[in-house]
Design an enzyme around this catalytic site. Sequence first.
Site, PDB file in Angstrom:
ATOM      1  N   ARG A   1       0.835  -1.199   0.000  1.00  0.00           N
ATOM      2  CA  ARG A   1       0.000   0.000   0.000  1.00  0.00           C
ATOM      3  C   ARG A   1       0.871   1.250   0.000  1.00  0.00           C
ATOM      4  O   ARG A   1       1.908   1.310   0.654  1.00  0.00           O
ATOM      5  CB  ARG A   1      -0.911   0.025   1.235  1.00  0.00           C
ATOM      6  CG  ARG A   1      -2.132  -0.863   1.124  1.00  0.00           C
ATOM      7  CD  ARG A   1      -3.118  -0.310   0.112  1.00  0.00           C
ATOM      8  NE  ARG A   1      -4.332  -1.085  -0.006  1.00  0.00           N
ATOM      9  CZ  ARG A   1      -4.509  -2.099  -0.842  1.00  0.00           C
ATOM     10  NH1 ARG A   1      -3.520  -2.489  -1.634  1.00  0.00           N
ATOM     11  NH2 ARG A   1      -5.660  -2.745  -0.906  1.00  0.00           N
TER      12      ARG A   1
ATOM     13  N   GLU B   1      -2.454   7.382  -6.827  1.00  0.00           N
ATOM     14  CA  GLU B   1      -2.438   6.391  -7.901  1.00  0.00           C
ATOM     15  C   GLU B   1      -3.360   6.847  -9.026  1.00  0.00           C
ATOM     16  O   GLU B   1      -4.557   7.013  -8.790  1.00  0.00           O
ATOM     17  CB  GLU B   1      -2.857   5.020  -7.360  1.00  0.00           C
ATOM     18  CG  GLU B   1      -1.845   4.469  -6.360  1.00  0.00           C
ATOM     19  CD  GLU B   1      -2.228   3.106  -5.793  1.00  0.00           C
ATOM     20  OE1 GLU B   1      -3.380   2.669  -6.001  1.00  0.00           O
ATOM     21  OE2 GLU B   1      -1.365   2.482  -5.158  1.00  0.00           O
TER      22      GLU B   1
ATOM     23  N   HIS C   1      -0.229  -0.213  -9.551  1.00  0.00           N
ATOM     24  CA  HIS C   1      -0.915  -1.116  -8.625  1.00  0.00           C
ATOM     25  C   HIS C   1      -1.473  -2.311  -9.408  1.00  0.00           C
ATOM     26  O   HIS C   1      -2.669  -2.632  -9.334  1.00  0.00           O
ATOM     27  CB  HIS C   1      -2.037  -0.397  -7.876  1.00  0.00           C
ATOM     28  CG  HIS C   1      -2.260  -0.951  -6.496  1.00  0.00           C
ATOM     29  ND1 HIS C   1      -2.400  -0.165  -5.382  1.00  0.00           N
ATOM     30  CD2 HIS C   1      -2.356  -2.227  -6.057  1.00  0.00           C
ATOM     31  CE1 HIS C   1      -2.577  -0.927  -4.322  1.00  0.00           C
ATOM     32  NE2 HIS C   1      -2.553  -2.191  -4.708  1.00  0.00           N
TER      33      HIS C   1
END
Length: 317
Positions: free
Chosen positions: A237, A266, A284
């Site tokens: 994370r 992100e 991600h």
Amino acid sequence: MAKYKVLVTARSFGTADSKALELLEANGCEVKKLVAADGPIPEQLKKELPSADAVIAGLEDYDRELIESAKNLKVISRYGVGYDKVDIAAAHDNHIAVTITPGANGDSVADMAMALMLDCARNVTVMDNGIKGRNQVRPQGLEMWEKTLGVVGAGRIGKGVAKRCTGFNMKILCYDQYQDEAFKKECHAEYVDLDTLIRESDFITIHSPLTPETKNMFSTEQFRAMKKEAILVNTARGGIVDEEALYEALKSGEIRAAGLDATVDEPPYDSLLCTLSNCILTPHAGAATKEASSKMSLMAAQNAVDILTGGTCKFEV
């Protein structure tokens, strides 16, 4: 007529096969997938969530205001294992279950961590960019063979990375509050404190959840303690790594390189890390494999069905 309205915001849900969709439909669910082409997902959620019974959720935020608007909602079924984007207290206050899919993407994320370590060590992206820019470069790399791996968070994914690294004959150090004796024996792993792991590891891979305790776990002090040739990888994370401090450590050569599949913002288009050739950034995408998509889709669908039809789920947070 369908008994339940189920929203889907997870982008890769059901893209590998139709098993998850078939499961939902067989249990009386009408499925509506929200896609970015129809407008910002948060805005669509504000409109659709109040009438939904369940949502199979991606990485968008579920704050108290949004949750309290969802008068019919019974479950937020997270497509993945992280739930830091969900206000758990608000969900509980409104009798909404929050579920996760542990183990479904473990192999895919472990593979991604390995890819980032190898890329950072052997400058794959840097050389590829050089060739494509008609400016060949051949920077000196590092071997992973017989180096020391530090695993921060030795759960399913962290242990998966460690097992892969035994193929490189690496020494395995782990930082975790729980010790797995069978894993220790299998991988000849040693559990150590975080300071020892940071000081002695050549490669550090992060697999911890984002909590108040892990926020900025890696910052200026930790980078100064790391080996000068150390490589840091985060597939967990954003926020566990202090990105401003990381930028300074990479720019000054305090550590060799970093590979981040998880960042605070992100995508991190405006991050100074984008200006550094020794920082590999991916969107991600650790779970973005056909196999993980199939398993996560089916598990997230089953979690939603369990709550809708029975009121309980073994993967409830």
